[in-house]
Design a protein around this motif. Structure first.
Motif, PDB file in Angstrom:
ATOM      1  N   ASN A  76       0.823  -1.211   0.000  1.00 19.32           N
ATOM      2  CA  ASN A  76       0.000   0.000   0.000  1.00 19.32           C
ATOM      3  C   ASN A  76       0.858   1.263   0.000  1.00 19.32           C
ATOM      4  N   ALA A  77       2.020   1.196   0.631  1.00 23.06           N
ATOM      5  CA  ALA A  77       2.919   2.354   0.623  1.00 23.06           C
ATOM      6  C   ALA A  77       3.501   2.579  -0.770  1.00 23.06           C
ATOM      7  N   ALA A  78       3.784   1.483  -1.478  1.00 24.17           N
ATOM      8  CA  ALA A  78       4.378   1.599  -2.814  1.00 24.17           C
ATOM      9  C   ALA A  78       3.338   1.956  -3.870  1.00 24.17           C
ATOM     10  N   TYR A  79       2.167   1.363  -3.760  1.00 28.90           N
ATOM     11  CA  TYR A  79       1.069   1.619  -4.700  1.00 28.90           C
ATOM     12  C   TYR A  79      -0.162   2.020  -3.886  1.00 28.90           C
ATOM     13  N   PRO A  80      -0.296   3.291  -3.533  1.00 29.77           N
ATOM     14  CA  PRO A  80      -1.417   3.701  -2.676  1.00 29.77           C
ATOM     15  C   PRO A  80      -2.749   3.165  -3.204  1.00 29.77           C
ATOM     16  N   LEU A  81      -3.392   2.338  -2.391  1.00 32.67           N
ATOM     17  CA  LEU A  81      -4.601   1.643  -2.816  1.00 32.67           C
ATOM     18  C   LEU A  81      -5.826   2.502  -2.536  1.00 32.67           C
ATOM     19  N   GLU A 154      -6.903   3.608 -11.201  1.00 27.79           N
ATOM     20  CA  GLU A 154      -5.511   3.484 -11.638  1.00 27.79           C
ATOM     21  C   GLU A 154      -4.585   3.555 -10.434  1.00 27.79           C
ATOM     22  N   HIS A 155      -3.660   2.624 -10.368  1.00 26.38           N
ATOM     23  CA  HIS A 155      -2.717   2.560  -9.254  1.00 26.38           C
ATOM     24  C   HIS A 155      -1.345   3.026  -9.736  1.00 26.38           C
ATOM     25  N   VAL A 156      -0.935   4.167  -9.228  1.00 27.41           N
ATOM     26  CA  VAL A 156       0.315   4.790  -9.646  1.00 27.41           C
ATOM     27  C   VAL A 156       1.390   4.498  -8.605  1.00 27.41           C
ATOM     28  N   LYS A 157       2.518   4.054  -9.073  1.00 31.09           N
ATOM     29  CA  LYS A 157       3.610   3.688  -8.170  1.00 31.09           C
ATOM     30  C   LYS A 157       4.200   4.923  -7.510  1.00 31.09           C
ATOM     31  N   ALA A 158       4.248   4.914  -6.172  1.00 28.78           N
ATOM     32  CA  ALA A 158       4.851   6.022  -5.427  1.00 28.78           C
ATOM     33  C   ALA A 158       6.348   5.796  -5.234  1.00 28.78           C
ATOM     34  N   HIS A 159       6.707   4.554  -4.984  1.00 30.66           N
ATOM     35  CA  HIS A 159       8.119   4.187  -4.850  1.00 30.66           C
ATOM     36  C   HIS A 159       8.216   2.667  -4.889  1.00 30.66           C
ATOM     37  N   ASP A 160       9.417   2.143  -4.906  1.00 33.14           N
ATOM     38  CA  ASP A 160       9.600   0.694  -4.896  1.00 33.14           C
ATOM     39  C   ASP A 160       9.024   0.098  -3.611  1.00 33.14           C
TER      40      ASP A 160
END
Length: 375
Positions: A76-81, A154-160
């Motif tokens: 969830n931290a990497a791809y905020p759901l 749409e799930h946008v990557k925040a970080h690895d």
């Protein structure tokens, strides 16, 4: 999921294309395996960023597994759901459990994961006998009743995805401490727990009522299909009798031709040709009736509806409010073809949202299908 490689399947339904991913769980005892799982998860999000996410929590004696919470928080931290596209599943529960179990778990999850919790977004599934088809079907229906309420986002990557094997024990300990603190203080949350439980119980009651209502519609459609098929069979039988009569008359004309003058024979020949054409048209009509589907039963959709006041174009060109339509009315359908109203089905909104298009105020539910110039 308990798999080491992403399982992937594409399906097409109602001219829409879907991809279903079964993605490996994140946490492993070996960092190499964890990194492989990260890549598998990244690949799934990259291929289908616009998605529904179903995250399954395991449990032991009703307690959510700490490692599943750790993995969820890392993803969830990497791809905020987004709560609109997220379903949390607590799996394998005993059928007999504490009275307010669901309310308590939902309230606790609000503390230990960084996602707002709503009753519509948490599905509690009982442990089932996999060999029992009735139990499998009931579980499938329950899960689908939650899934249909989701909307892809749409799930946008925040970080690895950031997770190291050596950190897992510490993170699990933190989750365990948070759960202990919640349990120690839950006496102060009893009202909230009861409220959450009531929301969940009301939701399940509503889903069951809606499912039963839909099944009644399906049964009614099946009965109507049977009646229509019987009507078609009666039409075909009547046409067969007409065809036999025409064939007998055709043969009589052929027999009489030998005794007629040339002019009379030519007239009879024209009558025979007309008879041939009439028989061919009748046979084509019989084939068309026999191949015609009796009705369309769409078991995959929830009942949709328009709100009262929505105008329906009648065959005579006038408009009538939908709630005033009666059986026997003739309405204008697709391609300006008139259709007779055979039965009425009144649906309840029951908490569903209404939507509007083309600057009209909201007047239809999300399940409703529209015919456009493009299909």
């Amino acid at each position: 999921s308990v798999t080491h490689r992403t399982e992937f399947q594409e399906i097409t339904f109602d001219d829409h294309h879907y991809a279903i991913f079964n993605i490996p769980g994140l946490i492993e005892a070996d960092q190499t395996r964890v990194d492989i799982n990260k890549r598998e998860i990244d690949q799934a999000f990259t291929q289908r960023p616009n998605s529904l996410i179903i995250y399954v929590f395991g449990q032991q004696n009703g307690r959510i597994r700490d490692e599943d919470v750790v993995a969820f928080n890392a993803i969830n931290a990497a791809y905020p759901l987004n709560i609109e596209s997220l379903l949390l599943v607590v799996n394998g529960l005993p059928a007999t459990r504490p009275k307010n179990y669901e309310g308590e778990v939902m309230l606790m999850l609000q503390d230990i994961i960084q996602v707002p919790i709503a009753a519509e977004r948490v599905c509690f599934l009982n442990h089932i006998d996999r060999e029992n088809s009735n139990e499998r079907q009931a579980l499938r229906k329950q899960l689908l009743s939650f899934i249909v309420e989701l909307s892809p986002t749409e799930h946008v990557k925040a970080h690895d995805i950031r997770l190291k094997v050596e950190e897992v024990a510490m993170l699990k300990k933190q989750i365990e401490e948070m759960a202990k603190e919640f349990n120690a203080n839950k006496v102060h949350f009893e009202d909230e727990i009861r409220q959450q439980q009531k929301r969940y119980d009301d939701l399940i009651t509503h889903q069951k009522a809606e499912t039963e209502s839909y099944h009644r519609i399906i049964e009614r459609q099946a009965e109507e299909a049977k009646e229509m098929r019987q009507s078609q069979e009666a039409q075909v039988q009547q046409m067969q009798q007409q065809l036999e009569t025409m064939q007998q008359e055709h043969q009589r004309l052929r027999d009489e031709m030998a005794t007629k003058t040339k002019a009379e024979a030519q007239a009879m020949q024209r009558a025979l040709e007309a008879s041939n054409q009439a028989q061919l048209a009748l046979m084509n009509k019989m084939v068309e009736i026999q191949s015609r589907p009796p009705t369309v039963i769409e078991q995959s959709r929830r009942p949709s509806c328009f709100m009262a006041g929505t105008l329906v174009r009648m065959a005579d060109g006038t408009d009538k409010s939908i709630e005033k339509i009666q059986v026997g009315d003739i309405v204008m359908g697709a391609s300006n073809q008139p259709h007779v109203v055979m039965f009425l089905d009144v649906e309840q909104l029951e908490g569903r949202y209404l939507y509007g298009i083309n600057d009209f105020p909201p007047f239809f539910t999300s399940e409703h299908v529209f015919l456009t110039s493009d299909g």
